[in-house]
Design a protein around this motif. Structure first.
Motif, PDB file in Angstrom:
ATOM      1  N   LYS A 296     -16.192  59.763  22.191  1.00  0.00           N
ATOM      2  CA  LYS A 296     -17.142  59.643  21.088  1.00  0.00           C
ATOM      3  C   LYS A 296     -16.423  59.092  19.865  1.00  0.00           C
ATOM      4  N   PRO A 297     -17.015  58.107  19.184  1.00  0.00           N
ATOM      5  CA  PRO A 297     -16.360  57.533  18.000  1.00  0.00           C
ATOM      6  C   PRO A 297     -16.102  58.596  16.933  1.00  0.00           C
ATOM      7  N   ARG A 298     -15.004  58.407  16.242  1.00  0.00           N
ATOM      8  CA  ARG A 298     -14.657  59.329  15.167  1.00  0.00           C
ATOM      9  C   ARG A 298     -15.684  59.220  14.043  1.00  0.00           C
ATOM     10  N   GLU A 299     -16.126  60.364  13.544  1.00  0.00           N
ATOM     11  CA  GLU A 299     -17.108  60.349  12.465  1.00  0.00           C
ATOM     12  C   GLU A 299     -16.458  59.857  11.172  1.00  0.00           C
ATOM     13  N   THR A 300     -17.235  59.051  10.439  1.00  0.00           N
ATOM     14  CA  THR A 300     -16.726  58.563   9.162  1.00  0.00           C
ATOM     15  C   THR A 300     -17.027  59.560   8.056  1.00  0.00           C
ATOM     16  N   GLU A 301     -16.274  59.432   6.979  1.00  0.00           N
ATOM     17  CA  GLU A 301     -16.469  60.312   5.829  1.00  0.00           C
ATOM     18  C   GLU A 301     -17.873  60.118   5.261  1.00  0.00           C
ATOM     19  N   ALA A 302     -18.562  61.207   5.001  1.00  0.00           N
ATOM     20  CA  ALA A 302     -19.920  61.133   4.471  1.00  0.00           C
ATOM     21  C   ALA A 302     -19.892  60.780   2.987  1.00  0.00           C
ATOM     22  N   GLY A 303     -20.909  60.048   2.548  1.00  0.00           N
ATOM     23  CA  GLY A 303     -21.062  59.750   1.137  1.00  0.00           C
ATOM     24  C   GLY A 303     -21.804  60.871   0.438  1.00  0.00           C
ATOM     25  N   PRO A 304     -21.925  60.805  -0.897  1.00  0.00           N
ATOM     26  CA  PRO A 304     -22.687  61.821  -1.628  1.00  0.00           C
ATOM     27  C   PRO A 304     -24.160  61.731  -1.258  1.00  0.00           C
ATOM     28  N   GLU A 305     -24.899  62.696  -1.695  1.00  0.00           N
ATOM     29  CA  GLU A 305     -26.305  62.824  -1.318  1.00  0.00           C
ATOM     30  C   GLU A 305     -27.072  61.513  -1.514  1.00  0.00           C
ATOM     31  N   GLY A 306     -27.707  61.056  -0.440  1.00  0.00           N
ATOM     32  CA  GLY A 306     -28.549  59.878  -0.517  1.00  0.00           C
ATOM     33  C   GLY A 306     -27.816  58.558  -0.519  1.00  0.00           C
ATOM     34  N   LEU A 307     -26.494  58.574  -0.421  1.00  0.00           N
ATOM     35  CA  LEU A 307     -25.719  57.341  -0.472  1.00  0.00           C
ATOM     36  C   LEU A 307     -24.796  57.254   0.739  1.00  0.00           C
TER      37      LEU A 307
END
Length: 1004
Positions: A465-476
């Protein structure tokens, strides 16, 4: 023949091939030898492999026994290389006071073995040795193509020497070839009855040191000028020439120069010209289709050598760094599939195309032989090629079954040979290497002969499974840098002249102020001119006086309460819309900079990219900061911390990064809820007006951003001292920055805030070149860092400190590189350096040139002719730390070269400055690189790369000492400078009762 039948035939031929070479192994995998043992260890231990290949790369630069032993210790002790072979471990363990003699003996043995490894892949270090071994190769039944090592040329003198090296070896071969019997028992003068005995391969970029994608036409013609004499000599001796394919950035230029050479009237009737295509590039199939069509349309027979490709890691890494699409197939079976498709296409057009199949993969070889048989392709229309020194069993077996095998034979000095060796070692030890799997890992023959389509499907099914990328702030979405300029794209190259023409068509008009959302004109006008042609007026810019500046402050003050109370998310949305507009207009915004301040195409485009990054990054950071943070967890109370804007911010921007820095300072203030009075430099006010227009179009309310160009002597102090201004963001000279701090420190009547000053000022930046540095890289990086955009960057290199071991070699190559650079108007992509921005800068550079002449010895002094503000490109040596040229910021194209006895002295010299902005080190010593990390005290330190071009988020930018005050631009704490923190504490205990609190409401 059906697909099923041809697969059966391929499998049968492949198994017969394996049977014919069973029990043999390439010498590089023979564990009975030193090389085989080390390579076996490398394939078992990735850390050791990395250190080994880096050590191989630096080895030719280690001229003394002490340097050799020091690097053996640094690379192979201390855990950096993981577990290491006993032979290397013994050498390292014997180092030190007690075992110095043993260490030197072992060091010599290691050097000898690695140099022997390199020689295994090189047909000779001298012309005489090369010709002798070529004769031996032919006696063994192989044809050859000879390739001169040394593709990295930093100057036209080196490019000329590269050309002359080919002419020398051709002359030597010409004296010998008459005595060579044709291969294959054919009569006449041709091998196998149809192929020239002499075959030459050439890397085109090495023939022209100024090759660059942005200057497509200049690159093609510059290479052709030196390639024609080589091809003329090849033709005179009845030989063949093959133009190699290098990195992707040269691909289109290489194809174009091939076409021009092939249809040149002098050579059009001579068919023995080939070009290489790399199947790991996704575009290759299309490129081959196009060149076959071109060949047919002009009735010009040609050759194609098909390879898998040798720069996979480089292309992948560079494109990821630059934000470009990955141009190569990311799985090996995809490259294998592409090779088979391309091979089929070439074989189907064998009447026009002579096919040169270059592969050691037995599946690939078997496919080509069976596909040629099925298509009825005569043997005279294709051959096989292998690399000299690699896959000996494969090439011997191939000679038995095909009879037509050509060895690719590099020759030349060991120094450039090491770079070639590293590429070969990478190929041999890659996890998916056919040679490794077949000869080192003992992979099953059925798996090795499997159709790559089936291999790909199996790999996809087994993929993690591909490595998850860092999440952005809410809604972005997560932040990603805007892709930098990729001038391999024809559309981008063609867009720039058109955009520059658009700027000229609109030139000459009045540029008004913007105050409270309305245009304001004044009688005081300044012409904005093209520094390459000061008679060309681009626009007439209205100048604000005290009255207009006061009105701008008042407009900002009136707009502040409403903008302060807009949610961070909504403020961020405006910045995101502004970024989207900049994306759409990136070339147009760049074109204005090219003409108004003299930025080269790539410099201007990347400035726009940085502006977009500031908008995108600060928008996300503002949303992240906007949620209140819970402080503490004690029952009976709620404590939360949040931020509110300071109020009014004066943004005083420079001309050298006219959009990026203006946008970055303004966006940081605006997105955190402040209102801005923006004073652009008088030299780049048209770019500044473009920023104002974008903010307005993005929906920024009137008065939040006020465009207020003006003379600093008239309105500068007034703006800084105004009691309603609570924050000043400045980028510029140290002298002006210190004056701003002094003025801002004094409290004015009616002032309610302590003014915050954020100031990024000057630099006197140094690059250290260690005694083991890669000079191919260091020379070009120093020249680019010093003279890119005429040295008019606070991050530019103005001092290069070279250890005495490398001093002479470095200086000689640097001088020749600088003499090869072209100087002229920035709008012409041929030129690497243009005019400085105005007569004041021009005069200052000339003044310091005379200072340099008195303090040292000027070794480069070049001045372009023309009406522009051209200042000399200057390189001066013999400079000591106490000299003015080593201490004072010039902000122009003057580079001081300094000599250090050892690395510690170089560090001391680098740190001997009141500035501390950027610095760099070119070294392949792990110990010295680590020491530089600790002790080279600058804000941004760059190791083994140029020192300009910091990227938002990845390399937050800013320095200390007299280089400025404040947090780094483009970093996680930059926005904190534009806000005041507040804490609200509430007692929730009532008569002994406190509610159960929902922690999810709070951000930790």
């Amino acid at each position: 023949m059906s697909d099923m039948n041809i697969e059966q035939a391929i499998n049968a031929r492949g198994k017969a091939f394996f049977a014919s070479i069973r029990g043999e192994a390439p010498s590089i995998f023979n564990k009975g030898f030193w090389t085989g043992k080390v390579m076996d260890w490398a394939m078992q231990n990735e850390d050791f492999k990395v250190q080994l290949f880096r050590f191989v790369d630096v080895l030719p630069y280690l001229s003394s026994a002490d340097a050799l032993q020091r690097h053996i210790e640094e690379y192979f002790t201390g855990g950096q290389a993981g577990d290491i072979p006993p032979v290397l471990k013994w050498g390292a363990e014997k180092s030190g006071i007690l075992g110095g003699l043993a260490a030197k003996v072992m060091g010599k043995a290691i050097r000898s073995n690695i140099e022997g490894m390199a020689r295994q892949f090189i047909v000779g270090e001298t012309t005489k040795e090369a010709v002798k071994n070529l004769v031996k190769i032919r006696k063994d039944g192989f044809a050859f193509t000879v390739d001169l090592l040394g593709e990295a040329t930093v100057s036209e003198e080196e490019a000329q020497a590269y050309r002359d090296g080919y002419l020398e070896v051709l002359e030597a071969i010409a004296r010998e070839q008459g005595s060579w019997k044709p291969l294959g028992g054919a009569g006449g003068d041709l091998d196998w009855g149809y192929a020239p005995k002499v075959n030459v391969s050439i890397k085109p970029s090495a023939l022209y040191s100024q090759s660059k994608p942005v200057d497509f036409e200049g690159t093609v013609e510059g290479i052709l000028e030196k390639m024609r004499p080589i091809y003329r000599a090849v033709k005179a001796m009845g030989g063949a020439l093959c133009i190699d394919m290098e990195q992707l950035k040269y691909k289109d230029a290489t194809i174009e120069l091939f076409k021009r050479l092939r249809q040149d009237p002098e050579f059009a009737s001579y068919p023995h010209l080939s070009i290489v295509f790399q199947c790991y590039l996704k575009e290759t199939e299309r490129d081959i289709e196009e060149i076959i069509g071109w060949s047919k349309a002009r009735n010009l027979p040609m050759g194609i050598r098909l390879v898998k490709g040798a720069y996979w890691d480089y292309e992948t890494v560079v494109c990821k760094q630059m934000g470009w699409p990955i141009p190569v197939w990311t799985r090996k079976p995809e490259s294998d599939m592409a090779f088979e498709r391309c091979a089929k296409l070439i074989l189907e057009n064998h009447e026009m195309i002579y096919f040169q199949c270059a592969s050691h993969n037995i599946r690939t070889i078997s496919f080509v032989m069976e596909k040629a048989k099925a298509l009825g392709v005569p043997e005279a229309r294709y051959e096989f090629q292998a690399l000299y020194g690699m896959a000996e069993p494969v090439r011997k077996g191939l000679l038995k079954v095909a009879g037509r095998v050509r060895l690719y034979c590099p020759y030349g000095e060991l120094l450039p040979g090491m770079a070639y060796l590293v590429r070969r070692l990478l190929e041999n030890t890659a996890n998916e290497s056919f040679l490794r799997l077949s000869f080192a890992e003992g992979e099953a023959e059925d798996r090795l002969l499997e159709n790559p389509e089936e291999t790909l499907e199996r790999e996809k099914a087994q993929a993690r499974k591909p490595r998850e990328t860092e999440a952005g702030p809410e809604g972005l979405s997560p932040f990603a840098n805007f892709p930098l300029a990729d001038f391999t794209e024809k559309a981008l190259r063609e867009a720039f002249p058109a955009a520059i023409a658009d700027v000229r068509r609109a030139a000459g008009g009045i540029c008004p102020l913007v105050i409270g959302g309305k245009d304001v004109t004044t009688a005081d006008l300044i012409d904005s001119v093209n520094p390459a042609n000061p008679a060309e007026v681009l626009g007439r810019v209205c100048q604000a006086g005290v009255t207009e500046t006061g009105a701008a402050v008042a407009a900002a003050k009136a707009a502040f309460p409403a903008w302060r109370d807009v949610s961070p998310k909504d403020r961020a949305a405006v910045m995101m819309r502004a970024a989207a507009l900049m994306r759409e207009r990136a070339v147009a915004l760049s074109a204005m900079q090219v003409l108004e301040v003299g930025k080269q195409w790539d410099q201007a485009y990347n400035d726009v990219a940085e502006a977009i990054d500031f908008l995108e990054y600060y928008a996300r950071e503002a949303v992240r900061m906007g949620a209140p943070r819970r402080m503490g967890r004690e029952p009976g109370e709620k404590n939360h911390l949040f931020y509110e804007p300071k109020g009014l911010c004066a943004v005083i921007a420079p001309w050298n990064f006219p959009l990026a820095i203006s946008c970055g300072m303004s966006a940081a203030a605006i997105v955190t809820g402040n209102c801005v009075v923006y004073k652009p430099s008088g030299l780049s006010s048209l770019v500044g007006r473009g920023l104002a227009d974008i903010f307005k179009e993005a929906g920024l309310p009137d008065g939040v951003f006020n465009f207020c160009p003006g003379r600093g002597s008239v309105m500068g102090d007034y703006l800084v001292e105004h009691p309603d201004v609570s924050c000043v963001a400045f980028t510029g000279s140290m002298e002006v920055g210190l004056r701003i701090m002094e003025k801002a420190a004094k409290v004015q009547p009616g002032q309610v805030n302590c003014k915050r000053v954020i100031a990024e000022m000057g630099g006197k930046n140094a690059i250290i070149v260690d005694d083991d540095a890669d000079l191919d890289e260091a020379v070009l990086a120093v020249a680019y860092s010093a003279f890119g955009f005429q040295g008019q960057k606070c991050s530019a290199c103005s001092r290069v400190i070279v250890l005495e071991e490398n001093y002479g070699r470095f200086l000689e190559r640097l001088v020749k590189a600088c003499e090869s650079m072209k100087i002229g108007p920035a709008e012409d992509p041929r030129y690497s350096m243009g005019p400085v921005v105005d007569p004041g800068q021009q005069a200052k550079v000339k003044e310091f040139t005379e200072i340099a002449r008195k303090e040292g010895r000027i070794v480069v002094e070049r001045l372009a002719e023309g009406p522009g503000y051209y200042a000399p490109m200057v390189v001066v040596e013999g400079i000591r730390p106490e000299h003015r040229i080593a201490q004072e910021e010039v902000f122009g194209p003057i580079l001081a070269v300094m000599k250090a006895k050892h690395f510690d002295e170089a560090l001391a010299m680098a740190n001997d400055s009141r500035f501390a902005l950027t610095g760099g080190v070119f070294s392949r010593s792990p110990k010295n690189l680590e020491k530089a990390r600790r002790e080279f005290r600058v804000g941004n330190l760059y190791l083994n790369r140029n020192i300009t071009g910091a990227l938002v988020h990845r390399q937050p930018f800013g320095g200390a000492r007299m280089s400025g005050v404040g947090s780094k631009a483009g970093g996680p704490d930059y926005l904190l400078q534009f806000v005041d923190p507040r804490v609200v504490s509430e007692n929730t205990l009532r008569r002994g009762f406190t509610p159960i609190e929902d922690d999810d409401e709070w951000v930790d």
